[in-house]
Enzyme design. Structure first.
Site, short mmCIF file in Angstrom:
data_model
loop_
_atom_site.label_atom_id
_atom_site.label_comp_id
_atom_site.label_asym_id
_atom_site.label_seq_id
_atom_site.Cartn_x
_atom_site.Cartn_y
_atom_site.Cartn_z
N GLU A 47 0.85 -1.20 0.00
CA GLU A 47 0.00 0.00 0.00
C GLU A 47 0.88 1.25 0.00
O GLU A 47 1.81 1.37 0.79
CB GLU A 47 -0.93 -0.01 1.22
CG GLU A 47 -1.64 1.30 1.53
CD GLU A 47 -2.49 1.86 0.39
OE1 GLU A 47 -3.31 1.12 -0.18
OE2 GLU A 47 -2.32 3.06 0.06
N HIS A 76 -31.54 -7.58 23.41
CA HIS A 76 -30.42 -8.24 24.09
C HIS A 76 -30.54 -9.75 23.92
O HIS A 76 -31.66 -10.28 24.05
CB HIS A 76 -30.45 -7.90 25.58
CG HIS A 76 -29.41 -8.63 26.37
ND1 HIS A 76 -28.08 -8.25 26.33
CD2 HIS A 76 -29.49 -9.72 27.17
CE1 HIS A 76 -27.39 -9.08 27.11
NE2 HIS A 76 -28.22 -9.99 27.63
P1 NAD Z 1 -9.54 1.86 -3.28
O1 NAD Z 1 -9.51 3.26 -3.70
O2 NAD Z 1 -10.46 1.42 -2.20
O3 NAD Z 1 -8.07 1.39 -2.83
C1 NAD Z 1 -6.98 1.51 -3.67
C2 NAD Z 1 -5.73 1.56 -2.81
O4 NAD Z 1 -4.59 1.45 -3.65
C3 NAD Z 1 -5.58 2.86 -2.03
O5 NAD Z 1 -5.36 2.55 -0.68
C4 NAD Z 1 -4.38 3.53 -2.69
O6 NAD Z 1 -3.64 4.32 -1.78
C5 NAD Z 1 -3.59 2.34 -3.17
N1 NAD Z 1 -2.68 2.59 -4.28
C6 NAD Z 1 -2.88 3.37 -5.37
N2 NAD Z 1 -1.82 3.31 -6.20
C7 NAD Z 1 -0.92 2.47 -5.63
C8 NAD Z 1 0.36 1.97 -6.00
N3 NAD Z 1 0.93 2.32 -7.14
N4 NAD Z 1 1.00 1.13 -5.16
C9 NAD Z 1 0.43 0.75 -3.99
N5 NAD Z 1 -0.79 1.18 -3.59
C10 NAD Z 1 -1.47 2.02 -4.41
O7 NAD Z 1 -9.81 1.03 -4.63
P2 NAD Z 1 -10.16 -0.48 -4.85
O8 NAD Z 1 -9.87 -1.30 -3.66
O9 NAD Z 1 -9.53 -0.83 -6.16
O10 NAD Z 1 -11.72 -0.42 -5.03
C11 NAD Z 1 -12.30 0.37 -6.09
C12 NAD Z 1 -13.68 0.82 -5.75
O11 NAD Z 1 -14.57 -0.27 -5.67
C13 NAD Z 1 -13.70 1.55 -4.42
O12 NAD Z 1 -14.11 2.86 -4.66
C14 NAD Z 1 -14.72 0.85 -3.60
O13 NAD Z 1 -15.63 1.73 -3.07
C15 NAD Z 1 -15.42 -0.11 -4.57
N6 NAD Z 1 -15.58 -1.39 -3.86
C16 NAD Z 1 -16.42 -1.41 -2.78
C17 NAD Z 1 -16.55 -2.57 -2.06
C18 NAD Z 1 -17.44 -2.58 -0.87
O14 NAD Z 1 -18.26 -1.69 -0.76
N7 NAD Z 1 -17.35 -3.56 0.01
C19 NAD Z 1 -15.81 -3.70 -2.39
C20 NAD Z 1 -14.96 -3.62 -3.46
C21 NAD Z 1 -14.86 -2.45 -4.20
#
Ligand code: NAD
Ligand code: FAD
Length: 467
Positions: free
Chosen positions: A204, A446
């Protein structure tokens, strides 16, 4: 008035588009929905929410049986094994049932499904496979796709460097999985394959997982995922991934710069976010530009700058969540039919479906302070909740952030096995403008995990009972 083929034509049949189409038809509008996939339901039903939750559920059952609390409760099992093909089959069955369900609802509500890729010819006309279709109002609900990582080539068929769609379809458990991106997708799908036996490393870029969530929640999540056996490489960026035979070799660098290192993996999941789908839509034909993030800007009634063209869901600003898209789908249809619609964008819950689940609604503590609120915070650990204690699932806490002067609840955050279910009451309370006192004096059944929300509310201004 011009004579159109339809009152409303929606482009995209994801949770935004299909819900808008059904609502528009229910309101008496002649409605069509263009979808290029073979099945309806968009990302969510085909390659998102639904298949990921099927794998999360299956892998949770496996982990519980293989390494969980069954034995503690006297449930004896033999050797527990995972059959990935059966798990994948059950996932596909759920997807088929649910996407088929939308097709049934389209027929029931007399929504016309135009199969194919839509492209604007003008603001009231789209072309699909060379045929023109006109509508008084056109709604863009084209959703989003995986953001690529420059220089890293995803090949879901090979299964070495995959995106979320590939990670949902792996036919075997990889020995070593590296996840690029510690966001929602990385943690959910990383959890699936870790539970099934993969050694998982999450890389990350930021110094904490789950950007956008409350700071304390992010810190606690990091601790819990580490405890579960995930290796976390925070403040680290991936600068390249090379495929060598059946392995991938990643090059990593500290986010702030410095010496690079390499990491080998059998599978790499690229999960660094999603970007809006506007390519090939012919926006230039109607003079509609996207913002710097590639999104289509709208006003409160989801109108774009172009008369007769509206947009909803992942393609517009806001969290990329299915329920946000759905609510916008209902609202846009109601705006078109009646001139009135409503989505309260300040109260949209978000849930990460790991174990424990992580959920939040409203402002983070940091966000509330930045917005100028003096805050009071109430916290209650799941360790002190009787049902969680009895079930032996005591990880996490509930945190309620209220305005110190008015006591209005500004945000609620939970880490708990049932956080995704618990957060609904917090969202409803906030929708009604609740004070923390209102939640504290609401009778909660509860023994339930939800009592932790009541106790956190009691902690905002006084003391909880069980702590
Ligand atoms: P995200 O934005 O949640 O996370 C992406 C992560 O990658 C971030 O923490 C970012 O800092 C990191 N990142 C970016 N570039 C990087 C790099 N070069 N090297 C290392 N880390 C890097 O995106 P996601 O997990 O791909 O999800 C996409 C979308 O899909 C999100 O907006 C989410 O809301 C949606 N989604 C929602 C759910 C849910 O509601 N449960 C589940 C899956 C996806
Ligand atoms: P989409 O669902 O992306 O649908 C858009 C549709 O438009 C697509 O079917 C596409 O084929 C079609 N389309 C695009 N362009 C055209 C065109 N020109 N002509 C015709 N058709 C077109 N969100 C949650 O809330 N909870 C979750 O648990 C969750 N889990 C997820 C897990 C994963 C792995 C992923 C990837 C996403 C997840 N999401 C989750 C996010 C959720 O899927 C999206 O927020 C949601 O699908 C957005 O809905 P939408 O209608 O805006 O777009």
């Amino acid at each position: 008035m011009a004579d159109y083929d339809y009152d409303v034509l929606i482009i995209g049949a994801g949770p935004g588009g299909y819900v808008a189409a059904i609502r528009a038809a229910q309101l008496g509008l002649k409605t069509a929905c263009v979808e290029s996939r073979e099945t309806l339901g968009g990302t969510c039903l085909n390659v998102g929410c639904i298949p990921s939750k099927a794998l999360l559920h299956g892998s949770e059952l496996y982990e519980e049986a293989a390494h969980g609390t069954l034995a503690k409760f006297g449930v004896k099992t033999g050797k527990v094994e995972i059959d990935v093909a059966t798990l994948q089959g059950e996932k596909s069955a759920a997807v088929k049932e649910l996407t088929g369900g939308i097709e049934f609802l389209f027929k029931k509500n007399k929504v016309t499904w135009i199969k194919g890729q839509a492209r604007f010819a003008d603001a009231h006309t789209v072309e699909v496979d060379g045929k023109r279709h006109t509508a008084r109002e056109i709604v863009i609900a084209t959703g989003s796709s995986v953001t690529p990582l420059p220089g890293v080539e995803v090949d879901n068929d090979k299964g070495i460097i995959v995106d979320s769609t590939g990670a949902l379809a792996l036919s075997a458990v990889p020995k070593k999985l590296v996840v690029i991106g510690g966001g929602v997708i990385g943690l959910e799908l990383g959890s699936v394959w870790r539970r099934l036996g993969a050694q998982v490393t999450v890389v990350e870029f930021l110094d904490q997982l789950l950007p956008g969530m409350d700071g304390e929640v992010r810190k606690e999540a990091g601790k819990l995922f580490k405890k579960q056996g995930m290796e976390l490489k925070l403040s680290t960026k991936v600068t390249g991934v090379a495929v060598k035979g059946k392995k991938a070799v990643l090059t990593l660098e500290p986010a702030a710069g410095g010496a690079s290192e390499t990491l080998e993996a059998d599978c790499v999941l690229v999960a660094i976010g999603r970007r809006p789908n506007t390519e090939g839509l012919g926006l230039e034909a109607i003079g509609l530009e996207t913002n710097q993030r590639g999104q289509i800007e709208t006003d409160h009634a989801f109108r774009t700058r172009i008369d007769g063209v509206r947009a909803i869901g992942d393609v517009i600003p806001g969290p990329m969540l299915a329920h946000k898209a759905e609510d916008e789908g209902i609202a846009v249809a109601e705006y078109i039919a009646t001139g009135i619609g409503i989505v309260n964008h300040a109260v949209i819950p978000g849930v990460v479906y790991t174990m424990p689940e992580i959920a939040g609604v409203g402002l983070t503590e940091e966000g509330a302070k930045e917005a100028g609120h003096k805050v009071k915070v109430g916290k209650f650990p799941m360790m002190a909740n009787s049902r969680a204690k009895t079930n032996r699932d005591t990880e996490g806490f509930v945190k309620i952030i209220a305005d110190a002067d008015s006591d209005v609840v500004l945000g609620v955050w939970c880490i708990a096995s049932l956080a995704g279910t618990m957060i609904a009451q917090a969202a409803q309370a906030m929708e009604f403008g609740a004070l923390s006192e209102d939640i504290a004096y609401t009778c909660h059944a509860h023994p339930t995990h939800s009592e932790a929300i009541k106790e956190a509310a009691m902690a905002v201004r006084g003391k909880p009972i069980h702590m």
